[in-house]
Design a protein around this motif. Structure first.
Motif, PDB file in Angstrom:
ATOM      1  N   SER A  70       8.635 -49.247  57.154  1.00 21.95           N
ATOM      2  CA  SER A  70       9.693 -50.094  56.590  1.00 21.95           C
ATOM      3  C   SER A  70      10.982 -49.292  56.529  1.00 21.95           C
ATOM      4  O   SER A  70      10.975 -48.075  56.706  1.00 21.95           O
ATOM      5  CB  SER A  70       9.352 -50.480  55.151  1.00 21.95           C
TER       6      SER A  70
ATOM      7  N   GLU B 223      15.168 -50.361  59.434  1.00 26.36           N
ATOM      8  CA  GLU B 223      13.981 -49.864  60.139  1.00 26.36           C
ATOM      9  C   GLU B 223      14.400 -49.025  61.343  1.00 26.36           C
ATOM     10  O   GLU B 223      13.784 -48.009  61.648  1.00 26.36           O
ATOM     11  CB  GLU B 223      13.103 -51.036  60.596  1.00 26.36           C
TER      12      GLU B 223
ATOM     13  N   PHE C  40       8.848 -54.901  60.854  1.00 21.03           N
ATOM     14  CA  PHE C  40       9.810 -55.957  60.493  1.00 21.03           C
ATOM     15  C   PHE C  40      10.529 -56.591  61.681  1.00 21.03           C
ATOM     16  O   PHE C  40      10.992 -57.713  61.590  1.00 21.03           O
ATOM     17  CB  PHE C  40      10.841 -55.335  59.541  1.00 21.03           C
TER      18      PHE C  40
ATOM     19  N   ARG D 237      11.058 -61.197  55.006  1.00 20.44           N
ATOM     20  CA  ARG D 237      11.055 -60.082  54.069  1.00 20.44           C
ATOM     21  C   ARG D 237       9.624 -59.609  53.810  1.00 20.44           C
ATOM     22  O   ARG D 237       8.705 -60.410  53.694  1.00 20.44           O
ATOM     23  CB  ARG D 237      11.720 -60.492  52.752  1.00 20.44           C
TER      24      ARG D 237
ATOM     25  N   GLY E 258       7.947 -58.046  55.977  1.00 22.44           N
ATOM     26  CA  GLY E 258       7.200 -58.273  57.218  1.00 22.44           C
ATOM     27  C   GLY E 258       6.652 -57.032  57.903  1.00 22.44           C
ATOM     28  O   GLY E 258       5.914 -57.158  58.884  1.00 22.44           O
ATOM     29  N   SER E 259       6.964 -55.841  57.407  1.00 22.93           N
ATOM     30  CA  SER E 259       6.449 -54.639  58.084  1.00 22.93           C
ATOM     31  C   SER E 259       4.919 -54.551  58.050  1.00 22.93           C
ATOM     32  O   SER E 259       4.308 -54.032  58.977  1.00 22.93           O
ATOM     33  CB  SER E 259       7.020 -53.369  57.460  1.00 22.93           C
TER      34      SER E 259
HETATM   35  N1  ASP Z   1      12.425 -53.760  55.088  1.00 22.66           N
HETATM   36  C1  ASP Z   1      11.945 -55.120  55.115  1.00 22.66           C
HETATM   37  C2  ASP Z   1      12.104 -55.743  53.744  1.00 22.66           C
HETATM   38  O1  ASP Z   1      12.547 -55.091  52.822  1.00 22.66           O
HETATM   39  C3  ASP Z   1      10.553 -55.232  55.616  1.00 22.66           C
HETATM   40  C4  ASP Z   1       9.508 -54.564  54.771  1.00 22.66           C
HETATM   41  O2  ASP Z   1       9.808 -53.726  53.939  1.00 22.66           O
HETATM   42  O3  ASP Z   1       8.323 -54.864  54.954  1.00 22.66           O
HETATM   43  O4  ASP Z   1      11.823 -56.890  53.588  1.00 22.66           O
END
Ligand code: ASP
Ligand code: MG
Length: 453
Positions: free
Chosen positions: A39, A118, A186, A200, A202-203
């Motif tokens: 992320s 990312e 993501f 959000r 999604g990682s």
């Molecule tokens: N960086 C992205 C978010 O904050 C994806 C993630 O963290 O999974 O939504």
């Protein structure tokens, strides 16, 4: 043949500062054949969201500089030359400037900007692994071929993405025990090369897609909690961690509001039978929660395995005494949801009405309501919470529904839209939002309190 890779995904807090990155890196290098999915650093995506909004009004400089400084400082602290992230830093500046110049926050421009968190973290982490003496390559999942549709902000992966990811990783000799691949979470790409994001959080989902593409032997989700608990520990502080869950149980929990996993995460892993573990970056010695097709032999599982909840639920009730009994009414409503790209969580019907809960708490319901009103009366109720009682063997003795409802009734909390699915893994219902804390605590007490001798 080399043992298949383990995919390790680290969330934002697990790469939030130099100390966290160092901890995550130690976990990576002590793993045999790791593939890493990351992320953005904690808080970065939120700042990018704000930046996109402000840039569209023509003001961008402050947040851009703040994010540039944060990443340059992070690089220096880790002993990494900031030149290693020059390209994503330039991309961040360009995207923010582009939006500000056009004074337009289009979904595609916004996704390009959101992707920057990312895109900064993956090469930074890879460069840090190299300073430790481990060959590593930072990769953009978009460039590796994580193909999605073009629904910016909540893109859905396309079936070809698995082959594409596998082929490009094989071509670059990644995931085969040589250089460690450090891949952006993501982010995806449309067939014509536009950056998309998976929504959000999604990682986790990205990591599962990568795991499936390369036939990983395990998917580890490294986070800032020690696993999945029998209820949200913020509501029930002594809710114990669960050692093992089945895929069905864990995905019911993820879709029902348990925050630990992005809802879609388990599907790709489940389709390929890849075991998933939720682990705590600060306590790598702990086993976390392991998620597999079946519980390990000998595990004793209670009927109710966990209680999840989600707030911000809205109920749309469509009334049409004249129409309801006629064929085609339900499909007409479903068609409207489809046309407005809204998915439905729960449905309950009576002779004269159908109630549905759209699953996206932020979606604008105005347009669909207007269309539904073309052929029926529509009522909207807001401020509901969904409570889900989850367990593969929930109905073992046929009494759980009675016990749950009696427990809620004892609190005097009104219950709405009871749903007890065909798989009998999840008993879900709605209560008013301001009663959800009481309800979850009472049910947890009912099913998990240690029996007093
Ligand atoms: N960086 C992205 C978010 O904050 C994806 C993630 O963290 O999974 O939504
Ligand atoms: Mg997350």
């Amino acid at each position: 043949m080399k043992t298949p890779p383990i995919v390790l995904k680290f969330g934002g807090t697990s790469v939030g500062d130099a100390a966290a990155i160092a901890r995550a890196a130690r976990i990576v290098v002590s793993t045999e054949n790791p593939v890493v999915v990351l992320s953005a650093a904690a808080g970065v995506t939120d700042r990018l969201v704000t930046l996109a909004r402000r840039a569209a009004r023509g003001r961008d400089a402050e947040i851009v500089e703040e994010l540039v400084e944060r990443h340059v400082a992070l690089a220096r602290e880790l002993g990494v030359d900031p030149a290693e992230i020059a390209e994503p830093l330039a991309e961040l500046r360009d995207c923010a400037r582009g939006i500000a110049l056009l004074v337009e926050d289009s979904p595609h421009a916004r996704d390009r900007l959101l992707a920057c968190g990312e895109l900064l973290m993956a090469p930074l982490f890879a460069a840090y692994l190299r300073t430790l003496g481990h060959p590593a390559v930072g990769c953009s999942s978009a460039k590796l071929g994580l193909l999605t549709d073009d629904r910016h902000g909540r893109a859905r992966p396309q079936p070809e993405c698995f082959e594409r990811l596998a082929a490009s990783m094989a071509e670059q000799k990644l995931g085969c025990g040589e250089a460690i691949a450090v891949i952006t979470g993501f982010i995806g790409t449309t067939a014509d090369g536009r950056i998309t994001t998976l929504g959000r959080g999604g990682s986790d989902y990205s990591a599962s897609l990568v795991a499936r593409a390369i036939g990983a032997r395990e998917l580890q989700i490294w986070t800032d909690v020690d696993g999945i608990h029998t209820a949200d520990p913020r509501l029930v502080p002594d809710a114990p961690r669960i050692d093992h869950l089945t895929f069905r149980e864990a995905s019911e929990l993820a879709f029902s509001g348990a925050k630990v996993l992005h809802p879609q995460t388990l599907t790709p892993a489940m389709e390929h039978g890849i075991p998933v573990a939720v682990r705590d970056t600060r306590h790598p010695e702990l086993p976390g929660t392991s998620i597999t097709a079946e519980l390990p032999a000998g595990a004793v599982a209670s009927r109710v395995r966990a209680i999840a909840h989600r707030t911000g639920v809205r109920v749309l009730t469509v009334l049409s005494p004249r129409m309801l009994a006629r064929h085609g009414f339900l499909s007409r409503i479903a068609a409207e949801f489809d046309r407005h790209s809204l998915s439905i969580d729960m449905i309950s019907t009576s002779e004269v009405s159908i109630s549905l809960t759209p699953d996206d708490p932020d979606a604008d319901l105005g347009p669909i309501i207007a269309d539904l009103e073309g052929f029926a009366e529509v009522q909207v109720v807001e401020g509901r919470a969904m409570v889900s009682v989850v367990g593969d063997r929930l109905d073992r003795d046929g009494s759980v529904v009675a016990e749950v409802l009696a427990g809620v009734a004892a609190l005097g909390a009104p219950v709405q839209m009871i749903s007890y699915g065909a798989t009998r893994t999840n008993l879900a219902f709605l209560v008013p939002e301001d009663r959800v804390v009481d309800v979850v605590r009472a049910l947890h007490q009912l099913f998990f309190a240690p029996a007093t001798p």
